[in-house]
Design an enzyme around this catalytic site. Sequence first.
Site, PDB file in Angstrom:
ATOM      1  CB  SER A 154      18.062  -1.969   0.368  1.00 13.21           C
ATOM      2  OG  SER A 154      18.685  -2.228  -0.867  1.00 13.21           O
ATOM      3  CE1 TYR A 167      18.848   3.363  -0.822  1.00 12.13           C
ATOM      4  CE2 TYR A 167      19.931   1.296  -1.359  1.00 12.13           C
ATOM      5  CZ  TYR A 167      18.779   2.030  -1.184  1.00 12.13           C
ATOM      6  OH  TYR A 167      17.547   1.424  -1.368  1.00 12.13           O
TER       7      TYR A 167
HETATM    8  N1  LIG Z   1      13.495   0.688  -6.189  1.00  8.86           N
HETATM    9  C1  LIG Z   1      14.410  -0.166  -5.775  1.00  8.86           C
HETATM   10  O1  LIG Z   1      15.094  -0.825  -6.602  1.00  8.86           O
HETATM   11  C2  LIG Z   1      14.642  -0.389  -4.297  1.00  8.86           C
HETATM   12  C3  LIG Z   1      15.387  -1.522  -3.904  1.00  8.86           C
HETATM   13  C4  LIG Z   1      15.590  -1.764  -2.553  1.00  8.86           C
HETATM   14  C5  LIG Z   1      15.059  -0.914  -1.604  1.00  8.86           C
HETATM   15  N2  LIG Z   1      14.346   0.203  -1.999  1.00  8.86           N
HETATM   16  C6  LIG Z   1      13.797   1.051  -0.942  1.00  8.86           C
HETATM   17  O2  LIG Z   1      12.386   0.973  -0.995  1.00  8.86           O
HETATM   18  C7  LIG Z   1      11.801   2.172  -0.473  1.00  8.86           C
HETATM   19  C8  LIG Z   1      10.789   2.719  -1.476  1.00  8.86           C
HETATM   20  O3  LIG Z   1      11.466   3.083  -2.676  1.00  8.86           O
HETATM   21  P1  LIG Z   1      10.768   3.120  -4.112  1.00  8.86           P
HETATM   22  O4  LIG Z   1      11.512   2.209  -4.975  1.00  8.86           O
HETATM   23  O5  LIG Z   1       9.293   2.972  -3.988  1.00  8.86           O
HETATM   24  O6  LIG Z   1      11.179   4.611  -4.562  1.00  8.86           O
HETATM   25  P2  LIG Z   1      10.291   5.932  -4.855  1.00  8.86           P
HETATM   26  O7  LIG Z   1      11.245   7.047  -5.022  1.00  8.86           O
HETATM   27  O8  LIG Z   1       9.339   5.648  -5.955  1.00  8.86           O
HETATM   28  O9  LIG Z   1       9.435   6.096  -3.528  1.00  8.86           O
HETATM   29  C9  LIG Z   1       9.993   6.580  -2.329  1.00  8.86           C
HETATM   30  C10 LIG Z   1       9.029   7.563  -1.727  1.00  8.86           C
HETATM   31  O10 LIG Z   1       9.617   8.061  -0.511  1.00  8.86           O
HETATM   32  C11 LIG Z   1       9.336   9.427  -0.441  1.00  8.86           C
HETATM   33  N3  LIG Z   1      10.297  10.167   0.385  1.00  8.86           N
HETATM   34  C12 LIG Z   1      11.615  10.357   0.158  1.00  8.86           C
HETATM   35  N4  LIG Z   1      12.134  11.159   1.086  1.00  8.86           N
HETATM   36  C13 LIG Z   1      11.110  11.487   1.927  1.00  8.86           C
HETATM   37  C14 LIG Z   1      11.031  12.290   3.083  1.00  8.86           C
HETATM   38  N5  LIG Z   1      12.093  12.956   3.561  1.00  8.86           N
HETATM   39  N6  LIG Z   1       9.841  12.390   3.723  1.00  8.86           N
HETATM   40  C15 LIG Z   1       8.751  11.743   3.234  1.00  8.86           C
HETATM   41  N7  LIG Z   1       8.776  10.986   2.130  1.00  8.86           N
HETATM   42  C16 LIG Z   1       9.939  10.859   1.483  1.00  8.86           C
HETATM   43  C17 LIG Z   1       9.432   9.913  -1.882  1.00  8.86           C
HETATM   44  O11 LIG Z   1       8.761  11.148  -2.043  1.00  8.86           O
HETATM   45  C18 LIG Z   1       8.803   8.764  -2.660  1.00  8.86           C
HETATM   46  O12 LIG Z   1       7.437   8.956  -2.906  1.00  8.86           O
HETATM   47  C19 LIG Z   1      12.981   3.119  -0.216  1.00  8.86           C
HETATM   48  O13 LIG Z   1      13.324   3.066   1.157  1.00  8.86           O
HETATM   49  C20 LIG Z   1      14.105   2.524  -1.060  1.00  8.86           C
HETATM   50  O14 LIG Z   1      15.371   2.846  -0.555  1.00  8.86           O
HETATM   51  C21 LIG Z   1      14.139   0.467  -3.312  1.00  8.86           C
END
Ligand SMILES: NC(=O)c1ccc[n+]([C@@H]2O[C@H](COP(=O)([O-])OP(=O)(O)OC[C@H]3O[C@@H](n4cnc5c(N)ncnc54)[C@H](O)[C@@H]3O)[C@@H](O)[C@H]2O)c1
Length: 270
Positions: A154, A167
């Site tokens: 991130s 985080y």
């Molecule tokens: N959305 C943002 O602004 C953002 C920014 C920077 C980084 N991220 C990172 O990107 C990645 C994806 O996030 P996203 O935005 O698609 O969010 P999201 O919540 O839509 O998707 C994350 C997915 O991970 C799955 N997950 C969570 N815990 C789990 C576990 N213990 N076992 C299996 N699956 C699990 C969830 O069920 C979900 O489907 C994450 O690592 C998040 O930290 C997100």
Amino acid sequence: MGRLAGKVAFITGAARGQGRAHAVRLADEGADIVAIDLAGPLPGVPYDSPTRADLDETTRLVEQKGRRIIAEKADVRDLEGMRGILDRAVVELGGLDIVVANAGICIPTTWDQSTPAVFRDHMDINVTGVWNTIMISAPHLIERGGGSIILISSYAGKKIQPFMVHYTTSKHAVTGMTRAFAAELGQHSIRVNSVHPGAVNTPMGSGDMQGALQRAAASNPRLAQMGTPFLSQYIAQPEEIAAAVAFLASDDASFITAEHLSIDGGAQYF
Ligand SMILES: NC(=O)c1ccc[n+]([C@@H]2O[C@H](COP(=O)([O-])OP(=O)(O)OC[C@H]3O[C@@H](n4cnc5c(N)ncnc54)[C@H](O)[C@@H]3O)[C@@H](O)[C@H]2O)c1
């Protein structure tokens, strides 16, 4: 022929959001997919949790690209459960070339409102879950003679995300893990890189997420503007992150390893 024709990719957190976008993009470039997701209640998050129907939609979208997909409910905290699924999928699909450790959670809260459970859940999922993912995958890549591992960190893994000590800590751990695995796996022709999105338009922003962010920001408005992009576009679409993941997965990135690629419109420097 796509850049990833004949390849197999393992993606965690693939039910929706960025994980789904990675599955669809890598399939579009020719890869078969192994997708896992908790597809159930996430611990303590203020946004909506995913369902089995979300994972089924990822399956439909990958099959629409003409690729094979094995999609299973699994928890990245469960090393042996994930190993069982991946080992069977590798036999069925014929090998493994690409790993995208994408599953993660994010709970905004000021440092003094945080709890041991919030800190522990971030370490268990965002750090140990990523380590688990690599530990079960790397032997398959070694057997294949090489591969590409992409860890989704991130903006918070390079700079900081205010009101998210837990985080930020977890995503910095992923940055370090990238370099450490890259060093040891390099001799097997395995590249390990991390991707650092700024804000991305996914269901992570649903439910009470915006409210939780605003309540935390009100405690210290000086920090609230941190991470504003230089570009006028404020938030990325998941497909913009998937494009970078596809590049790192492909031979176009053949001499890139231990690198940390930001897709944040410059936000890390604001
Ligand atoms: N959305 C943002 O602004 C953002 C920014 C920077 C980084 N991220 C990172 O990107 C990645 C994806 O996030 P996203 O935005 O698609 O969010 P999201 O919540 O839509 O998707 C994350 C997915 O991970 C799955 N997950 C969570 N815990 C789990 C576990 N213990 N076992 C299996 N699956 C699990 C969830 O069920 C979900 O489907 C994450 O690592 C998040 O930290 C997100």
